[in-house]
Design a protein around this motif. Structure first.
Motif, PDB file in Angstrom:
ATOM      1  N   PRO A 445     -31.944 -75.317  13.367  1.00 55.51           N
ATOM      2  CA  PRO A 445     -32.363 -76.179  14.475  1.00 55.51           C
ATOM      3  C   PRO A 445     -32.368 -77.644  14.063  1.00 55.51           C
ATOM      4  N   GLY A 446     -32.263 -78.506  15.087  1.00 53.60           N
ATOM      5  CA  GLY A 446     -32.365 -79.935  14.837  1.00 53.60           C
ATOM      6  C   GLY A 446     -31.312 -80.722  15.579  1.00 53.60           C
ATOM      7  N   THR A 447     -31.344 -82.026  15.373  1.00 55.76           N
ATOM      8  CA  THR A 447     -30.364 -82.941  15.951  1.00 55.76           C
ATOM      9  C   THR A 447     -29.345 -83.289  14.879  1.00 55.76           C
ATOM     10  N   TRP A 448     -28.086 -82.980  15.144  1.00 56.46           N
ATOM     11  CA  TRP A 448     -27.013 -83.101  14.162  1.00 56.46           C
ATOM     12  C   TRP A 448     -25.969 -84.095  14.654  1.00 56.46           C
ATOM     13  N   MET A 449     -25.437 -84.869  13.748  1.00 52.76           N
ATOM     14  CA  MET A 449     -24.465 -85.889  14.132  1.00 52.76           C
ATOM     15  C   MET A 449     -23.059 -85.313  14.287  1.00 52.76           C
ATOM     16  N   LEU A 450     -22.320 -85.870  15.221  1.00 54.68           N
ATOM     17  CA  LEU A 450     -20.879 -85.659  15.381  1.00 54.68           C
ATOM     18  C   LEU A 450     -20.262 -87.042  15.499  1.00 54.68           C
ATOM     19  N   HIS A 451     -19.290 -87.338  14.647  1.00 59.52           N
ATOM     20  CA  HIS A 451     -18.760 -88.710  14.659  1.00 59.52           C
ATOM     21  C   HIS A 451     -17.371 -88.777  14.049  1.00 59.52           C
ATOM     22  N   CYS A 452     -16.696 -89.866  14.346  1.00 57.25           N
ATOM     23  CA  CYS A 452     -15.430 -90.169  13.692  1.00 57.25           C
ATOM     24  C   CYS A 452     -15.716 -90.588  12.256  1.00 57.25           C
ATOM     25  N   HIS A 453     -14.881 -90.107  11.305  1.00 57.85           N
ATOM     26  CA  HIS A 453     -15.116 -90.475   9.910  1.00 57.85           C
ATOM     27  C   HIS A 453     -14.238 -91.639   9.447  1.00 57.85           C
ATOM     28  N   ILE A 454     -13.549 -92.287  10.369  1.00 57.94           N
ATOM     29  CA  ILE A 454     -13.105 -93.658  10.092  1.00 57.94           C
ATOM     30  C   ILE A 454     -14.351 -94.500  10.311  1.00 57.94           C
ATOM     31  N   LEU A 455     -14.882 -95.047   9.240  1.00 54.77           N
ATOM     32  CA  LEU A 455     -16.247 -95.574   9.309  1.00 54.77           C
ATOM     33  C   LEU A 455     -16.354 -96.809  10.187  1.00 54.77           C
ATOM     34  N   ASP A 456     -15.262 -97.570  10.334  1.00 60.71           N
ATOM     35  CA  ASP A 456     -15.270 -98.664  11.306  1.00 60.71           C
ATOM     36  C   ASP A 456     -15.552 -98.108  12.704  1.00 60.71           C
ATOM     37  N   HIS A 457     -14.965 -96.952  13.013  1.00 62.85           N
ATOM     38  CA  HIS A 457     -15.134 -96.360  14.335  1.00 62.85           C
ATOM     39  C   HIS A 457     -16.528 -95.765  14.507  1.00 62.85           C
ATOM     40  N   GLU A 458     -17.026 -95.102  13.466  1.00 58.79           N
ATOM     41  CA  GLU A 458     -18.385 -94.560  13.540  1.00 58.79           C
ATOM     42  C   GLU A 458     -19.395 -95.671  13.761  1.00 58.79           C
ATOM     43  N   ASP A 459     -19.328 -96.713  12.924  1.00 61.34           N
ATOM     44  CA  ASP A 459     -20.259 -97.831  13.077  1.00 61.34           C
ATOM     45  C   ASP A 459     -20.076 -98.532  14.415  1.00 61.34           C
ATOM     46  N   GLY A 460     -18.846 -98.488  14.935  1.00 60.30           N
ATOM     47  CA  GLY A 460     -18.542 -99.154  16.199  1.00 60.30           C
ATOM     48  C   GLY A 460     -18.827 -98.314  17.425  1.00 60.30           C
ATOM     49  N   GLY A 461     -19.463 -97.134  17.257  1.00 54.95           N
ATOM     50  CA  GLY A 461     -19.949 -96.410  18.422  1.00 54.95           C
ATOM     51  C   GLY A 461     -19.451 -95.007  18.620  1.00 54.95           C
ATOM     52  N   MET A 462     -18.416 -94.546  17.876  1.00 52.94           N
ATOM     53  CA  MET A 462     -17.877 -93.207  18.124  1.00 52.94           C
ATOM     54  C   MET A 462     -18.724 -92.168  17.412  1.00 52.94           C
ATOM     55  N   MET A 463     -19.885 -91.901  17.971  1.00 50.32           N
ATOM     56  CA  MET A 463     -20.803 -90.933  17.423  1.00 50.32           C
ATOM     57  C   MET A 463     -21.693 -90.415  18.540  1.00 50.32           C
ATOM     58  N   THR A 464     -22.011 -89.121  18.453  1.00 51.35           N
ATOM     59  CA  THR A 464     -22.986 -88.538  19.353  1.00 51.35           C
ATOM     60  C   THR A 464     -23.791 -87.516  18.542  1.00 51.35           C
ATOM     61  N   SER A 465     -24.568 -86.690  19.208  1.00 53.26           N
ATOM     62  CA  SER A 465     -25.388 -85.713  18.492  1.00 53.26           C
ATOM     63  C   SER A 465     -25.296 -84.352  19.171  1.00 53.26           C
ATOM     64  N   ILE A 466     -25.506 -83.329  18.351  1.00 50.96           N
ATOM     65  CA  ILE A 466     -25.626 -81.953  18.820  1.00 50.96           C
ATOM     66  C   ILE A 466     -27.075 -81.534  18.616  1.00 50.96           C
ATOM     67  N   VAL A 467     -27.733 -81.156  19.670  1.00 51.91           N
ATOM     68  CA  VAL A 467     -29.139 -80.755  19.609  1.00 51.91           C
ATOM     69  C   VAL A 467     -29.179 -79.240  19.669  1.00 51.91           C
ATOM     70  N   ALA A 468     -29.583 -78.621  18.566  1.00 51.87           N
ATOM     71  CA  ALA A 468     -29.603 -77.163  18.461  1.00 51.87           C
ATOM     72  C   ALA A 468     -31.040 -76.657  18.517  1.00 51.87           C
TER      73      ALA A 468
END
Length: 469
Positions: A445-468
């Motif tokens: 259980p918990g809130t888990w990240m899903l994101h682009c691993h081009i770090l410019d893109h992750e830092d620039g907003g391409m990230m969300t979460s999976i809530v299990a």
């Protein structure tokens, strides 16, 4: 009796070379201390740069344990800034995953978890902006050994990276002209480049295990071997039901590949593993010694299939559309501040008037983190997810390697076509204009990240979460 601490000295003694060689340890270490600190690092003779490190080296201290171990890892922050540690690819309790914890300057935090799956993983900072800390050197291998690993003639970790430096070794900030991501002008294997990369030394008849890790923040590494074939056995730590042979391996940021290398070359001759951009420094010599040994057979036994029944024809439960937008700014103030998140938007060339700039913002379903919509799933539920990359409107069509914390996933289809073989991963590249269907089950259980691993893109907003739950 050898104390547990000796294992650290043994591991560190080979870090200056081009690879790590893990023989069967005399004792089993399960407790580790990571000194997170600034230091100077020599990339090659005459080129030294300042880095942040785990233990004074880049890559940092390798953690090598066995499947089933419970490990305790203390991170001691001797940096002038806050940091944390993410255990990339490991399925651990949510409160040990890393992003939700911080280690303030002068403080320490001890992580503790059981490692349930053997394979090649890595650890790195996940403190935002992630680009700055990983690019400064905060990454290292995390190897969970399977019993058969000790049957190879050698077990080598090869961490690939790129560095954006001036001629004096000073770090260059931002991006090169024409780039939207930070690509380096020097490429390394285990922190060394060009002639400083030590060779793999083989004897005819041996069989070696190579563990490739792409620690670059944006660069894709494609490497080719001369006179030999790689036999790929694992992707992102997951064993393949059907291993395959190739002379070229391609890794997007954060991906790992394990491959066997059979020593079939000629005695006292040399061969090469090199990047498609070999002029930037990735050239790994393979040098054969005189003599030969009886042919070493592969100890790898492919596992039984664990493919999810009926998943091919099932409609995706969720679709995530990956894209980017260009926000216009006036006098340095963005028209969209990304929901108040401290993200690093990427400046683009000014307009002819010079009064406006534009900044890239990366999105999931039209929103940038932290305003993205979370995905709610039930524990134990099989979830089919479509990742659709529609980031094709800019001059540079962009791939997006997507990573999910807290689980591995099956690759179900590529543009609707079933892959050639069963593949499980934790990071998958989604090419521009294409889609990838994956399937996973959250077990913690918990809130888990899903994101682009081009770090410019992750830092620039391409990230969300999976809530299990």
């Amino acid at each position: 009796m050898i104390k547990k601490g000796v294992i650290f000295a043994v591991a560190l003694s080979v870090l200056g070379g081009a690879y790590y060689f893990f023989s069967t340890p005399q004792v089993k270490a399960t407790e580790f201390k990571l000194d997170i600190k600034e230091t100077a690092w020599e990339i090659r003779p005459g080129l030294t740069t300042n880095v942040w490190s785990y233990g004074g080296t880049v890559p940092g201290m390798p953690i090598v344990v066995e499947k089933g171990d419970t490990v305790r890892i203390s991170g001691i922050n001797n940096l002038p800034t806050t940091t944390n540690i993410h255990w990339h690819g490991l399925v651990v309790p949510n409160d040990q995953d890393g992003p939700g914890k911080t280690i303030e300057p002068g403080k320490r935090f001890t992580y503790s978890f059981k490692v349930n799956d053997s394979g090649t993983y890595w650890y790195h900072s996940h403190y935002r902006p992630v680009l700055d800390q990983v690019d400064n050197g905060l990454y290292a291998p995390f190897i969970i050994k399977a019993p058969e690993d000790d049957l190879y003639s050698g077990d080598h970790v090869l961490v690939l990276d790129d560095w954006y430096l001036d001629a004096d070794g000073n770090r260059l900030q931002g991006t090169a002209r024409g780039d939207m991501e930070r690509f380096g002008n020097v490429e390394t294997v285990n922190g060394k480049t060009d002639s400083a990369i030590e060779p793999l030394v083989l004897r005819k008849g041996e069989l070696h295990k190579l563990r490739f890790i792409n620690a670059s923040t944006a660069a894709v590494h494609s490497i080719k071997i001369s006179g030999h074939k790689f036999r790929v056995t694992h992707t992102d730590g997951h064993p393949l039901v059907e291993p395959y042979e190739t002379d070229t391996i391609t890794l997007s940021p954060a991906e790992r590949i394990d491959a066997e290398l059979a020593a079939v070359g000629e005695e006292e001759k040399s061969y090469l593993i090199e990047s498609e951009r070999s002029e930037l420094g990735i050239k790994i010599p393979i040098n054969y010694q005189a003599g030969q040994v009886s042919t070493v057979l592969s100890p790898f036994v492919p596992p039984q299939s664990i493919a999810i029944p009926g998943i091919d024809n099932r409609t995706p439960d969720y679709t995530l559309t990956l894209n980017s937008v260009m926000d216009m700014t006036t006098n340095g103030q963005s028209s969209n501040q990304g929901g108040g998140h401290d993200m690093t938007a990427m400046p683009m060339p000014a307009t002819e008037s010079g009064s406006k700039d534009s900044m890239m913002r990366w999105t999931i379903n039209g929103k940038s983190y932290p305003d993205t919509d979370p995905i709610a799933v039930k524990l134990g539920q099989v979830v089919k997810l479509r990742l659709w990359n529609k980031d094709v409107t800019t001059a540079e069509k962009m791939d997006h390697p997507i990573h999910i914390h807290g689980t591995g996933f099956q690759i179900v289809s590529l543009n609707g076509k079933k892959p050639e073989r069963e593949i499980w991963k934790d990071t998958v590249n989604v090419p521009a204009g294409e889609y990838v269907d994956i399937a996973f089950t959250m077990t913690n259980p918990g809130t888990w990240m899903l994101h682009c691993h081009i770090l410019d893109h992750e830092d620039g907003g391409m990230m969300t979460s999976i809530v299990a739950k």
